[in-house]
Design a protein around this motif. Structure first.
Motif, PDB file in Angstrom:
ATOM      1  N   LEU A  49      16.509  42.858  23.898  1.00 11.76           N
ATOM      2  CA  LEU A  49      15.970  41.944  22.895  1.00 11.76           C
ATOM      3  C   LEU A  49      14.513  42.259  22.580  1.00 11.76           C
ATOM      4  O   LEU A  49      14.056  42.120  21.439  1.00 11.76           O
ATOM      5  CB  LEU A  49      16.076  40.499  23.393  1.00 11.76           C
TER       6      LEU A  49
ATOM      7  N   SER B 253      20.294  30.839  22.310  1.00 14.13           N
ATOM      8  CA  SER B 253      21.253  31.940  22.334  1.00 14.13           C
ATOM      9  C   SER B 253      20.592  33.215  21.825  1.00 14.13           C
ATOM     10  O   SER B 253      19.581  33.183  21.107  1.00 14.13           O
ATOM     11  CB  SER B 253      22.473  31.606  21.482  1.00 14.13           C
ATOM     12  N   VAL B 254      21.166  34.333  22.193  1.00 11.34           N
ATOM     13  CA  VAL B 254      20.661  35.622  21.720  1.00 11.34           C
ATOM     14  C   VAL B 254      20.666  35.661  20.198  1.00 11.34           C
ATOM     15  O   VAL B 254      19.742  36.212  19.566  1.00 11.34           O
ATOM     16  CB  VAL B 254      21.502  36.766  22.314  1.00 11.34           C
ATOM     17  N   ASP B 255      21.656  35.038  19.576  1.00 11.06           N
ATOM     18  CA  ASP B 255      21.755  35.049  18.115  1.00 11.06           C
ATOM     19  C   ASP B 255      20.621  34.274  17.457  1.00 11.06           C
ATOM     20  O   ASP B 255      20.349  34.463  16.258  1.00 11.06           O
ATOM     21  CB  ASP B 255      23.097  34.458  17.675  1.00 11.06           C
ATOM     22  N   ASP B 256      19.955  33.366  18.199  1.00 10.39           N
ATOM     23  CA  ASP B 256      18.868  32.560  17.632  1.00 10.39           C
ATOM     24  C   ASP B 256      17.513  33.258  17.691  1.00 10.39           C
ATOM     25  O   ASP B 256      16.531  32.760  17.117  1.00 10.39           O
ATOM     26  CB  ASP B 256      18.756  31.226  18.382  1.00 10.39           C
TER      27      ASP B 256
ATOM     28  N   ARG C 133      19.504  42.748  29.324  1.00 12.14           N
ATOM     29  CA  ARG C 133      19.732  42.114  28.028  1.00 12.14           C
ATOM     30  C   ARG C 133      18.420  41.599  27.439  1.00 12.14           C
ATOM     31  O   ARG C 133      18.210  41.677  26.206  1.00 12.14           O
ATOM     32  CB  ARG C 133      20.754  40.988  28.174  1.00 12.14           C
TER      33      ARG C 133
ATOM     34  N   GLY D  33      16.344  36.031  16.408  1.00 13.99           N
ATOM     35  CA  GLY D  33      15.828  36.487  15.119  1.00 13.99           C
ATOM     36  C   GLY D  33      15.207  35.353  14.332  1.00 13.99           C
ATOM     37  O   GLY D  33      14.109  35.501  13.758  1.00 13.99           O
ATOM     38  N   GLU D  34      15.864  34.202  14.282  1.00 15.51           N
ATOM     39  CA  GLU D  34      15.311  33.047  13.577  1.00 15.51           C
ATOM     40  C   GLU D  34      14.050  32.548  14.273  1.00 15.51           C
ATOM     41  O   GLU D  34      13.089  32.130  13.620  1.00 15.51           O
ATOM     42  CB  GLU D  34      16.344  31.933  13.500  1.00 15.51           C
TER      43      GLU D  34
END
Length: 860
Positions: free
Chosen positions: A678, A633-636, A674, A638-639
């Motif tokens: 990123l 996911s896009v939220d992952d 998108r 950064g990690e």
């Protein structure tokens, strides 16, 4: 008796009138009463000339001269000079009415001339062919109330009385030809029935004379499961209720004006809509509209059609005063009433109400008035997509299927009709076509009940072209050599034409000429060594999804640095083995990333990201969005960057693939935007991989991906990213299907032919173990009889040799008459054909043959 009404396109010229005569002649035993419109375009031309008025005093006469010349030319072509005097008298009558004022005075008489002229031609044409025709002036029977001569209301009681008095005896032994659209009031003044007037005439006469059937002959094949310009595979509906037809007509399926059919519905008379342009014109190829809903419903026929209405504006009024306030909606609708603007859909909440209108001419004044009631928002360029079917009232799960098909398109409003037989969605006009296509695929693929659904328009067109010898398809390249190849290799076999792949490569490079673009072939589509060697020769890299694909690509001359391996739940050992060969790895989960970075340092990796949107020709090929197993996911992200930094590895590329069979460039562009956004937070990224999934037209007339628009859009994204970040980028694409689908043909032999009920089954020596796409996706593949030379065309079901009910290549498909032993070509099978084949039922795999044009390559 029956009523046969012919619209303007059905009397447009001499060939059309000849077809009309054949249709009427085939029905003479049923005592047809013929109702005709004016020749196509005549009423519009006459009305425009009338409304020009005093500003161009000679225009009416010029228009009348042109109309008269057109009718005279048809007289000559048909050889029916005996009606010339009557035509001249009617033209003289129109000349005398041409001096009326631009308003109403004389306009009805002027416009009525179109039908009076055309009906004279038709009656004479019938007589010339030995049919006893009687020209009849509709104004003797079609009584109107006299309120508005150009859009009057019928007096149905008077019509019934006058029809019994003037028409009943005339019908006996003769074919009455009369006019649609026109009537007369009690004083004898000519009047018009307005929009849909000819259909209205047919319905009024049918009810008055207790006809057994009303036939509406036009230039379409009835009511369809979808708009054919958006869905080339739209199928004909054999049966429909008046209520369903009315919903579809209101929301875009303009076959019949629903109000005009009310007399037929009240009288319980079925209405047939059929295409007069078909040769031979066949009443069984059409839609019969009846009063009751169909009772033979199952899950395959609860939805009957999808319609779309564009150029819609959404008006939303927000007001805290709505809460518990009575009369608020009344005040809102009073505003629209004052401006004579009808509302289509309404959706309310406690503090707002949204409405759609398709007439925005008064929108500024409406907003001004509504501002007094609350805050007003306007959303122009919207569309209503309507799903219609009587079976939806009882069926479970329909809303879920609708929203699954809608996908990532933003829905502004939802409404279920008061009749409970439609669900309407308001979406952006740019999304409407895609939504319609996906809804149609969801509800109308595979084996549909033949009591309800007929052939697709594309198949009907193909059958017509085969009968006339004028093919809508180019000659099949295997036609001359298929028998020789079958004798040498046996059947079934796949044949791949390398020249077609080279043509696709050239087209793709013309559309993506930017030096920063790089092509990688998604070899899961077809991994034949000859195809991989062709990619190597054309400097095309490889998108691989297994270590075995990596190995074959290298064996076929692809440099390891030109291969990207996309890992999907593979073992760590497989990822390491690929890295050891110098191939870059693309990881789609934090889990894979942690495992690999724990074992290796200093590696440049790609991250596969789920961009949050998905698209594709079937739900099973959508690889992006909330329900997809692919990508992190896009939220992952950064990690993921933190894991890479801690382990001494780098993310040098971002990859996003949203689905397969995509024909809307905007979906790919939005995904790429998108990814580009990123990339601004990942300092080592130098590659944006937009994926592939480019669709190809499997059906004649299927929409195609606009490659030029895609190339321009991608170039803008990359250039903007470089300017923003000040570092160079590459843009990678991974076309698979686009490059190879149309190069491949599966050739099979007919082993059996039998009829069972309504089905003519043609059995062949292959099955879904050789070509899985029709069984798995309901996919369409063009099929042609390479051996057939007969002019006879038959609709058949092409079925395989497996012990499985799903083993069907095509339902209800037109083929030149098939004989046992004939060779059939299943086209566009170069992608996801042999690569998905199996030994199911222990059948051997088909042969694979490589060609250049029609020449076999021996060392392939």
């Amino acid at each position: 008796m029956i009523i046969t009404k012919f619209g303007g396109t059905s009397v447009a010229d001499a060939p059309a009138i000849r077809r009309l005569v054949r249709i009427v002649e085939a029905r003479k035993a049923a005592t047809p009463l013929v109702v005709v419109s004016a020749l196509a375009g005549v009423s519009d031309a006459l009305d425009a000339a009338w409304l020009a008025g005093t500003g161009d005093p000679e225009r009416r006469q010029r228009t009348l001269d042109e109309v008269a010349a057109r009718h005279t030319a048809i007289v000559g072509e048909l050889g029916i000079e005996g009606c010339s005097d009557q035509l001249e008298r009617q033209v003289l009558a129109m000349r005398s009415s041409a001096g009326g004022t631009p308003g109403i005075d004389g306009r009805a008489d002027w416009l009525a001339g179109g039908e009076l002229l055309s009906s004279t031609l038709v009656a004479a044409a019938l007589e010339s062919c030995g049919l006893p025709a009687l020209w009849f002036d509709a104004r003797r029977v079609l009584r109107t109330v006299g309120e508005n001569p150009v859009e009057d209301r019928p007096d149905e009681a008077a019509i019934a009385r006058l029809a019994a008095e003037h028409l009943t005896d005339s019908i006996a032994g003769r074919i009455v030809v009369t006019q649609g659209f026109i009537g007369a009031d009690a004083t004898g003044r000519t009047t018009l029935l307005g929009r849909g007037g000819s259909d209205y005439t047919a319905a009024l006469l049918g009810a008055a004379l207790a006809a057994s059937r009303i036939e509406i002959w036009t230039d379409v094949d009835g009511v369809l499961t979808g708009p054919p310009k958006i869905v080339p595979g739209a199928r004909r509906l054999k049966r429909l209720s008046f209520a369903e037809a009315a919903e579809l007509a209101y929301f875009g399926a303009k076959v019949l004006h629903p109000a005009t059919m009310r007399p037929a519905r009240v009288a319980g008379i079925p209405v047939l809509v059929a295409n007069s342009r078909r040769e031979p014109a066949d009443a069984t190829i059409g839609t019969t509209i009846v009063d009751e809903f169909a009772t033979d419903l199952d899950e395959r026929s609860v939805v009957r059609s999808v319609a779309a209405k564009k150029n819609v504006t959404v008006v939303t009024v927000h007001s805290g005063r709505m809460l518990l306030a009575h009369g608020f909606l009344e005040r809102i609708f009073a505003v629209f009433a004052r401006h004579s603007t009808p509302v289509d859909l309404v959706s309310t909440s406690e503090v707002s109400v949204s409405m759609t209108v398709d007439d925005a001419r008064s929108i500024a004044a409406i907003v001004c008035d509504l501002d007094k009631l609350g805050r007003v928002e306007i959303a122009p360029e919207m569309a209503i997509v309507c799903v219609v079917g009587a079976g939806m009232r009882e069926a479970l799960g329909i809303p879920a299927r609708i929203f699954r098909a809608v996908g990532n398109a933003q829905v502004r409003m939802i409404s279920q009709g008061a009749s409970e037989i439609n669900v309407s969605l308001v979406v952006g006009a740019a999304d409407a076509d895609g939504v319609v296509r996906r809804l149609h695929e969801e509800f109308f693929h595979g084996n549909l009940p033949r009591s309800v659904f007929g052939e697709s328009l594309a198949d009907l067109d193909q059958a017509d072209s085969a009968r006339t010898g004028v093919s809508v398809l180019p000659p099949h390249p295997l036609a001359a050599v298929a028998a020789r190849l079958a004798e040498r290799h046996g059947t079934p076999f796949y044949a791949y034409d390398l020249t077609r792949i080279e043509s696709q490569i050239a087209q793709l490079r013309r559309s993506t000429p930017d030096r920063r673009f790089r092509l990688l072939y998604a070899c899961k589509a077809n991994g034949h060594p000859a195809i991989l060697r062709l990619m190597a020769a054309n400097d095309i890299g490889i998108d691989a999804v297994s270590p075995m694909e990596v190995g074959r690509a290298i064996d076929c001359g692809i440099e390891p640095g030109s291969i990207l391996f996309t890992a999907t739940n593979v073992a760590p050992e497989a990822m390491l083995a690929v890295l050891d060969r110098g191939v870059r790895v693309n990881l789609g989960s934090l889990s894979d990333l942690r495992r690999l970075t724990a074992m290796r340092r200093g590696v440049d990796l790609f991250l596969r990201v789920n961009p949050g949107i998905g698209d594709g020709h079937h739900e099973h090929v959508v690889t992006g969005g909330a329900d997809s197993k692919f990508g992190m996911s896009v939220d992952d992200v950064g990690e993921a960057q933190a894991i890479l930094a801690a382990s001494g590895n780098r993310a040098v590329g971002l990859h996003g693939h949203i689905g397969s069979g995509i024909v809307d460039a905007e979906q790919i562009l939005e995904s790429t935007r998108r990814l580009a956004e990123l990339a601004t937070s990942l300092p080592d990224v130098r590659v944006i991989n937009a994926g592939g999934g480019f669709g190809v037209p499997y059906r004649p007339g299927d929409p195609e991906l606009d490659l030029d628009a895609l190339g321009r859009g991608l170039e803008q994204i990359v250039s903007g990213l470089e300017q923003r970040l000040g570092r160079p980028f590459e843009l990678w694409l991974e076309p698979g299907r686009y490059l190879v689908a149309q190069c491949g043909t599966l050739v099979v032999r007919v082993t059996c032919k039998k009829r069972v009920g309504d089905h003519m089954f043609v059995g062949v020596d292959s099955g879904f173990n050789h070509l899985l796409r029709p069984a798995l996706y309901g996919a369409y593949h063009q099929i042609r009889n390479l051996s057939g030379t007969a002019e006879t065309v038959e609709f058949v079901d092409v079925v395989g040799n497996l012990c499985e009910s799903a083993d069907v290549f095509a339902w209800d498909r037109p083929l030149r008459q098939v004989l046992e032993g004939d060779l059939l070509a299943i086209e566009d099978a170069g992608a996801y054909g042999f690569v998905m084949a199996s030994h199911y039922n222990l059948w051997p795999l088909p042969h694979e043959i490589v060609l250049r044009g029609d020449r076999e390559i021996a060392d392939a």
